[in-house]
Write an enzyme that holds these catalytic residues in place. Structure first.
Site, short mmCIF file in Angstrom:
data_model
loop_
_atom_site.label_atom_id
_atom_site.label_comp_id
_atom_site.label_asym_id
_atom_site.label_seq_id
_atom_site.Cartn_x
_atom_site.Cartn_y
_atom_site.Cartn_z
N SER A 195 -136.24 -65.76 -104.53
CA SER A 195 -136.47 -64.37 -104.86
C SER A 195 -137.89 -63.90 -104.52
O SER A 195 -138.31 -64.07 -103.38
CB SER A 195 -136.13 -64.16 -106.33
OG SER A 195 -135.78 -62.83 -106.54
N HIS A 237 -127.50 -64.26 -107.90
CA HIS A 237 -128.91 -64.40 -107.54
C HIS A 237 -129.52 -65.55 -108.34
O HIS A 237 -129.77 -65.42 -109.55
CB HIS A 237 -129.60 -63.07 -107.92
CG HIS A 237 -131.03 -63.00 -107.53
ND1 HIS A 237 -131.46 -62.94 -106.23
CD2 HIS A 237 -132.16 -62.98 -108.28
CE1 HIS A 237 -132.77 -62.86 -106.19
NE2 HIS A 237 -133.23 -62.89 -107.43
C1 GTR Z 1 -136.11 -58.23 -108.70
C2 GTR Z 1 -136.70 -57.64 -107.46
C3 GTR Z 1 -136.39 -58.50 -106.26
C4 GTR Z 1 -136.54 -59.97 -106.54
C5 GTR Z 1 -136.23 -60.37 -107.97
C6 GTR Z 1 -136.80 -61.71 -108.42
O1 GTR Z 1 -136.33 -57.45 -109.81
O2 GTR Z 1 -136.18 -56.35 -107.28
O3 GTR Z 1 -137.17 -58.08 -105.17
O4 GTR Z 1 -137.79 -60.41 -106.18
O5 GTR Z 1 -136.70 -59.47 -108.88
O6 GTR Z 1 -137.88 -62.12 -108.06
O7 GTR Z 1 -136.10 -62.33 -109.24
#
Ligand code: GTR
Length: 419
Positions: free
Chosen positions: A250, A396
């Site tokens: 991420s 995610h």
């Molecule tokens: C989210 C963000 C993403 C990603 C994510 C993370 O809120 O929108 O770009 O980086 O966090 O790091 O888990």
């Protein structure tokens, strides 16, 4: 002008393929003046430096140069996992003045008679969350309240092991790899305070209270910290410092890509669900957009990047060129099927549009003949080439399936080598 762009809430985002606008990507194999990049020499000596400079100036911000040496101190060292591995905690001094900033590396190494390859990646919640072992020091720095076991922005014992599913330490050790990790907030706490904490203030020019528009935001600071982590690993005789793999999930996947681009010592780079500002193409405007990320996280990129809010066509690059900056070193991009916010298709397209650069440099790129622009089926990694990609079932996150692919990929690229 820039402030207005930051404060204005961006238009709503969408995850509808039909709403992806028509776009033209910049060609990595053309110089800014339109002439062709026709040899490896053209790329390495002229085009690559040109692109690297653009990404630094317009997106991540320029970081200070590497220090001559980095000061390290071993805080603990012991045998773990029934004596099959060594665990160390190493304090790395990132800056000494005016306020010292240190980062603690948690290092696991399998016991062997040869230096081993190591995965180096930052973690989100402190080293004590990577493992359930009771004697890894509890991180005392600021962290987000979001996760269980964090009270008033400080970790408590309850958070120990809470991120362990993301760090399959014993699986790595069994495969002959080490793991080095550190809390990203040791380098720069992840909230917007005008760059008053973390490593930024130590490098401010006199009279400057925050970075200039082309100077480093937080992602560039985390990447710089990863480079200092590699400096520290170079001091470890049991680590093969020529086989250190940068990995991140991420926002820390964005960080892994940027450190891979800026620090050629990293042998392999792995981007797990890095999304917008990472592997995903900005011009697709799918899921998280440039405007949205700059609005939610105004401190991640440099101030100049805000000029491209809802104006991606003006970007002098797109994210496939960030991947190309890693060439000819192996790079692996991964997505998750339910992670539409990170735009899996945009991540895949970046990987394949970096392919021509990998091939110009004499590698097989993503492998096989001309790659397809169709997203590969879920859970079917494409990993025979120098560029690897998969989209797996699920959300995610980073899990054992992801790590299995990274280990296989690393085996293929590192095991044959002698260094
Ligand atoms: C989210 C963000 C993403 C990603 C994510 C993370 O809120 O929108 O770009 O980086 O966090 O790091 O888990």
């Amino acid at each position: 002008v820039l402030t207005a762009a930051v404060d204005a809430a961006p238009p709503p985002t969408h995850t509808d393929e039909a709403q992806v606008p028509a776009y033209t990507l910049p060609d990595p194999l053309k110089f800014a003046d339109g002439s062709a990049v026709s040899s490896a020499k053209d790329w390495t000596e002229r085009r690559r430096p040109q692109l690297l400079e653009l990404f630094a100036e317009q997106m991540f911000g320029k970081a200070p140069p590497a220090p001559k040496s980095v000061k390290t101190r071993t805080l603990s060292e012991k045998d773990v996992f029934g004596g099959t591995a060594i665990r160390k905690e190493i304090e790395v001094t990132l800056v000494e003045q005016p306020t010292p900033v240190t980062m603690t590396i948690l290092l696991y190494l399998p016991k062997t008679d040869k230096p081993v390859p190591v995965f180096l990646g930052l973690n989100f919640r402190g080293n004590h969350t990577v493992t359930t072992e009771p004697d890894v020091a509890l991180n005392t720095n600021w962290m987000e309240n979001k996760t269980p076991g964090v009270v008033d922005h400080r970790a408590t014992e309850e958070s120990r092991g809470s991120q362990a599913s993301r760090w399959p330490v014993e699986m790595l050790l069994k495969r002959g790899y080490g793991l080095a990790t550190a809390y990203y907030g040791d380098i720069d706490p992840d909230f917007h305070d005008g760059f008053q904490n973390g490593v930024h203030p130590a490098f401010a020019k006199s009279g400057q209270s925050q970075p200039a528009p082309d100077e480093w935001g937080s992602i560039a600071a985390w990447a710089w910290g990863m480079s200092r982590g590699l400096d520290a690993l170079e001091q470890e005789s049991r680590v093969n410092a020529k086989q250190v793999i940068a990995i991140g999930h991420s926002r820390l996947g964005k960080t892994a890509l940027w450190v891979g681009a800026t620090d050629p010592r990293f042998a392999i780079v792995i981007s797990n669900d890095s999304g917008c500002g990472g592997a995903a193409l900005s011009r697709r405007h799918f899921g998280e957009t440039v405007a949205r990320i700059n609005y939610s996280f105004p401190h991640w990129f440099c101030e100049n990047f805000k000029q491209f809010n809802e104006n991606e066509a003006a970007l002098p690059f797109d994210q496939h060129e960030l991947i190309a900056l890693i060439a000819p070193r192996p790079v692996y991009v991964a997505s998750a099927a339910e992670d539409l916010w990170a735009d899996p298709k945009g991540e895949y397209l970046s990987a394949i549009y970096a392919d021509p650069v990998y091939r110009l440099l004499g590698t097989d790129g993503i492998g096989g003949a001309a790659p397809s622009t169709e997203l590969p089926p879920v859970d079917h990694p494409i990993s025979n080439g120098t560029i690897g990609y998969h989209i797996r079932t699920g959300k995610h996150d980073i899990n054992d399936f992801d790590w299995e692919q990274y280990l296989n990929f690393a085996d293929r690229h590192l095991r044959a080598r002698k260094n």
